[in-house]
Enzyme design. Structure first.
Site, short mmCIF file in Angstrom:
data_model
loop_
_atom_site.label_atom_id
_atom_site.label_comp_id
_atom_site.label_asym_id
_atom_site.label_seq_id
_atom_site.Cartn_x
_atom_site.Cartn_y
_atom_site.Cartn_z
N ASP A 349 0.83 -1.20 0.00
CA ASP A 349 0.00 0.00 0.00
C ASP A 349 0.86 1.25 0.00
O ASP A 349 0.58 2.21 -0.70
CB ASP A 349 -0.95 0.00 1.20
N ARG A 353 4.87 4.21 6.37
CA ARG A 353 4.39 4.12 7.75
C ARG A 353 4.48 2.68 8.27
O ARG A 353 4.98 1.78 7.58
CB ARG A 353 2.97 4.65 7.85
N ASP A 354 3.95 2.48 9.45
CA ASP A 354 4.02 1.15 10.07
C ASP A 354 2.94 0.25 9.46
O ASP A 354 2.03 -0.19 10.15
CB ASP A 354 3.86 1.26 11.59
N GLU A 355 3.07 0.03 8.17
CA GLU A 355 2.11 -0.80 7.45
C GLU A 355 2.86 -1.51 6.32
O GLU A 355 3.22 -2.66 6.48
CB GLU A 355 0.95 0.06 6.94
N ASP A 362 -5.66 -2.98 -3.07
CA ASP A 362 -4.83 -2.01 -3.78
C ASP A 362 -4.19 -2.66 -5.00
O ASP A 362 -4.17 -2.09 -6.10
CB ASP A 362 -3.72 -1.46 -2.87
N TRP A 421 -11.17 -6.75 -2.07
CA TRP A 421 -9.78 -7.05 -1.70
C TRP A 421 -9.46 -8.50 -2.11
O TRP A 421 -8.59 -8.76 -2.92
CB TRP A 421 -9.57 -6.80 -0.20
N GLU A 638 -2.80 8.71 -0.87
CA GLU A 638 -3.78 7.73 -0.39
C GLU A 638 -5.19 8.31 -0.41
O GLU A 638 -6.16 7.62 -0.72
CB GLU A 638 -3.42 7.33 1.05
N HIS A 659 0.68 6.08 -2.34
CA HIS A 659 -0.27 4.97 -2.37
C HIS A 659 -0.73 4.84 -3.82
O HIS A 659 -1.43 5.71 -4.32
CB HIS A 659 -1.48 5.38 -1.53
C1 BGC Z 1 -4.18 0.59 3.62
C2 BGC Z 1 -4.86 0.38 2.30
C3 BGC Z 1 -5.87 -0.67 2.39
C4 BGC Z 1 -6.84 -0.27 3.42
C5 BGC Z 1 -7.95 -1.25 3.58
C6 BGC Z 1 -5.18 0.93 4.65
O1 BGC Z 1 -4.64 1.06 5.89
O2 BGC Z 1 -3.18 1.52 3.54
O3 BGC Z 1 -4.39 0.88 1.22
O4 BGC Z 1 -6.41 -1.13 1.22
O5 BGC Z 1 -6.21 -0.02 4.66
O6 BGC Z 1 -8.62 -1.00 4.66
#
Ligand code: BGC
Length: 773
Positions: A349, A353-355, A362, A421, A638, A659
């Site tokens: 994504d 960040r912490d992801e 996506d 998704w 995003e 994003h």
């Molecule tokens: C992500 C996304 C993702 C979404 C779904 C976000 O935190 O960055 O791109 O698809 O959550 O909930």
């Protein structure tokens, strides 16, 4: 020197390993100093080729006699490690010498065990808690050396590293000492597969375009481009002096360095100098998403040179689009940069960040654009294997893959099963099939697709999906995530979850029927066709009023329903007018989120509403594609409103400036505006559908796309309403042009066109007039 990774070229998939997976006894666990494993060995004479097969739990870098093996980054890569672990294969003939040699493998936490997922609930040790290495160095006469417990271990100058964390490096500790031994880990070598995609590599470095000193004496560098990568610098100073680099994507008002949107990701590097002349440093086992770097130097350390270094699994472009509108051209560049930054081993994504997770939604909305811009076949095939590895027993596809929650559901329960998704398992293979004629990927994923659509059917036991609204409950959906609602005193209508979920339920079921037909599975084809018909009928009953107005009178509902032929013929005209009105009521601003956005302009084009497509695409206010470009974005945001018109940063809790999802509009630029699409009946561009829908305000347009057969080019110019369109096809591509309503009085190579025209390899000129809308 030949450091070429060999796996991709020699079609090696797996091999017999003589070695063991060994763990350094110096290792103190996740978040502590990194370790190496090493061995000194003798070689009487080096017979070439000397080849190294290598992998690790964690990330590795290998050195032979002090020289780095290859220049691949973040090896062995990121997979659902309990299912597959990649290995690399290098020709190291030039590194091994007769006599005494030393091989060293540096190890770090990487995705394997540094904390993943967000906030305080981040999960450390997702796939295991021990870093380890496995390697076979072989010559023509057999094994020269391989990992076993005679190897030694010790600590590296890397005092701490992590994907979100960054890296701490102490150059005073560069003299490595073999202080500990190693231990053999129980490990199933059948998990080892040759790296399935191109290695992550550096792109050319970027010099700063500006720098200044803040009130605390720190230097802020602006590299002019948001990237996924790292800062590399050369420094001079006394031993013990320190350089700290922090990263940010944006500046707040007053050029204020602001990285609150990184949330808990420390995203920094700290380098301690050893005082030994000029030193050059870049982190070894981490990367960040950033445009700006804030550098704090202590103890007289002086930066002599600095650059930002983008990294990516897809450094080479296969597509380009240029028009007469500079903002649009920048939007395409921003999409390319967002793809590069988020195609680092896994389609993520965001890189900051912490992801930084392989979100399936996506990836599926962006897949076709990705294939236009770069050769993404191997990259997605690898990803799909992770998606399948993470599929739950009940058929639910995880929200992201590799899924750090699958083995640790406690902190993040139920992270699977969202429509839009999970549909990645159907949509992405289909995109690979159309772009690359990849039938094998359809076969490989078929079973997982069936399990997914059956799962969605089971949520409500029927054609209308009624997802629960609570995050984590079985069948929860993200709906049309981040759909803008306009003025919040009087929000605009948005699609509801049941409608969004049912739309995607139909899309995947219908696609699966087509896929089953291609694979000759008639029983499945018939079952899916029946089901798709049932969903179509139920959809019309549930979500379309007898007047032709959709229950959720919003852009996403109309766009997806029209694009996927869910509007019954009887309602077509009326629904079209409602769709038009919804867009006019929104002042031509976008009203779509993650799943509606890629469908919006293609649906308008399909309906012949080119005037609306033009207005929506080119308006520069928020929400709109060009708004962010006019705010100076260098990657895709995003949120439509990630930054306010006055430069204020939208709430940093969930706000990434890199994003790629909304960059999916590039697919429309290639397929509609430039008018070239892969055909479904002869995929892989052996047949190209030529069907330009020029947006006069974009004139002149040029686009290219490199396919296996060569380069396809399209180019047009508009004078008044007269369009001169040129398309060039390489040998092996046949074009098909069927004049539509927007191609008035068409002349192909000077001749009037009657019905469908077949275009052979070469350049063809098409002249037509646009109708007055
Ligand atoms: C992500 C996304 C993702 C979404 C779904 C976000 O935190 O960055 O791109 O698809 O959550 O909930």
């Amino acid at each position: 020197m030949n450091f070429q990774p060999m796996a991709a070229s020699d079609n090696l998939v797996s091999r017999d390993w003589t070695s063991d997976m060994i763990a350094p006894l110096s290792d103190r666990g996740q978040g502590t100093a990194a370790s190496f494993v090493a061995k000194t060995f003798n070689c009487d004479c080096v017979e070439t080729p000397a080849e190294l097969f290598i992998s690790a739990l964690g990330l590795y870098r290998c050195f032979i006699n002090g020289k780095r093996v290859g220049n691949d980054l973040l090896t062995p890569g990121w997979t659902s490690y309990d299912h597959r672990l990649a290995f690399q294969h290098y020709d190291v003939s030039d590194l091994v010498k007769p006599g005494q040699n030393r091989i060293e493998i540096w190890l770090a936490d990487g995705w394997y065990r540094s904390p993943l997922m967000w906030g305080q609930k981040a999960i450390p040790n997702c796939w295991g808690d021990q870093t380890a290495a496995i390697a076979d160095l072989v010559g023509p006469n057999g094994v020269i050396v391989s990992t076993d417990t005679t190897w030694q271990s010790g600590l590296l100058p890397i005092r701490k590293s992590g994907i979100y964390f960054g890296e701490i490096y102490d150059a005073r500790e560069e003299k490595l000492a073999d202080t500990h031994g190693t231990v053999r880990l129980p490990f199933d070598k059948a998990l080892l597969v040759a790296h399935e995609t191109a290695p992550v590599r550096e792109l050319p470095p970027i010099a700063p375009i500006d720098s200044w000193t803040d009130a605390e004496g720190r230097t802020i560098y602006d590299f002019g481009q948001n990237i996924g990568g790292y800062v590399r610098y050369t420094v001079r100073g006394p031993a013990g002096a320190e350089i700290r680099v922090e990263h940010s994507e944006v500046l707040g008002p007053g050029r204020h360095f602001d990285n609150r949107n990184y949330r808990t990701a420390q995203a920094h590097t700290i380098y301690t100098l050893c005082g030994d002349g000029e030193q050059t440093y870049a982190p070894h086992f981490s990367f960040q998403g950033f445009r700006y770097a804030r550098v704090t130097a202590t103890g007289d350390a002086r930066i002599l040179a600095i650059s930002s270094v983008p990294i990516s699994s897809v450094p080479n472009l296969t597509g380009g689009f240029q028009s007469g509108n500079a903002l649009v051209n920048r939007l395409v560049q921003n999409t390319i940069w967002s793809q590069r930054a988020n195609f680092i081993e896994v389609p993520t994504d965001c890189p900051q960040r912490d992801e930084r997770l392989g979100w399936t939604g996506d990836a599926q909305v962006f897949a076709a654009t990705a294939c236009w811009l770069t050769d993404s076949q191997a990259f997605f095939r690898k990803y799909l294997r992770d998606v399948m590895a993470d599929q739950r027993e009940d058929g639910a596809i995880s929200h992201f893959s590799p899924d750090p929650t699958r083995l640790h559901p406690k902190n993040f329960p139920g992270f699977a099963g969202s429509t839009g998704w999970g549909d990645a398992i159907v949509v992405i293979p289909w995109v690979l099939y159309t772009h690359y004629d990849d039938r094998a990927v359809l076969c490989e994923c078929l079973n997982a697709m069936v399990r997914w659509v059956d799962f969605v059917w089971s949520i409500s036991d029927g054609p209308i999906v009624r997802p629960p609204s609570r995050w984590g409950d079985r069948g929860f959906t993200f709906g049309d995530w981040l759909q803008p609602i306009g003025d919040n005193r009087k929000p605009r209508p948005t699609v509801a979850d049941d409608c969004a979920a049912t739309l995607y339920h139909f899309i995947s079921t219908d696609l699966l029927a087509k896929i089953a037909a291609i694979l000759g599975n008639q029983a499945l084809e018939a079952r899916m066709k029946r089901r798709a018909a049932e969903i179509r009928q139920a959809f019309a009953h549930e979500f379309i009023a007898p007047s032709g107005r959709m229950a959720h009178n919003d852009q996403t509902s109309y766009a997806l329903a029209f694009l996927y032929d869910l509007i019954p013929a009887a309602h077509h005209e009326a629904a079209k007018q409602h769709f038009r009105q919804v867009i006019i009521d929104a002042d031509y601003k976008i009203g779509t989120g993650f799943i509606g956005t890629p469908a919006l302009l293609p649906a308008l084009t399909k309906l012949g509403m080119d005037d609306l497509a033009e207005k929506v695409f080119l308006q520069e206010e928020v929400p709109g594609w060009l708004y962010q470009v006019s705010k100076g974005a260098t990657t895709i945001w995003e949120r439509w409103d990630s930054m306010a018109p006055d430069g204020t940063i939208y709430e940093p809790d969930m706000n990434s400036y890199n994003h790629y999802a909304y960059g999916a509009v590039c697919q429309w630029l290639f397929e509609s505006v430039a008018g070239i699409s892969p055909s479904r009946s002869a995929p892989g561009f052996s047949e190209v559908i030529v069907d330009p829908a020029p947006i006069a305000a974009l004139s002149p347009v040029t686009a290219y796309h490199d396919v296996r057969q060569g380069r396809i080019e399209a180019q047009w110019e508009c004078r008044g309403n007269r369009v001169t369109y040129n398309v060039t096809l390489p040998e092996g591509c046949v074009g098909r042009f069927r004049p539509g309503r927007r191609h008035q009085n068409p002349l192909l190579n000077g001749e009037p066109v009657m019905g469908e025209a077949v275009l052979r390899a070469g350049t063809h000129e098409l002249i037509f007039s646009l109708p007055h809308l």
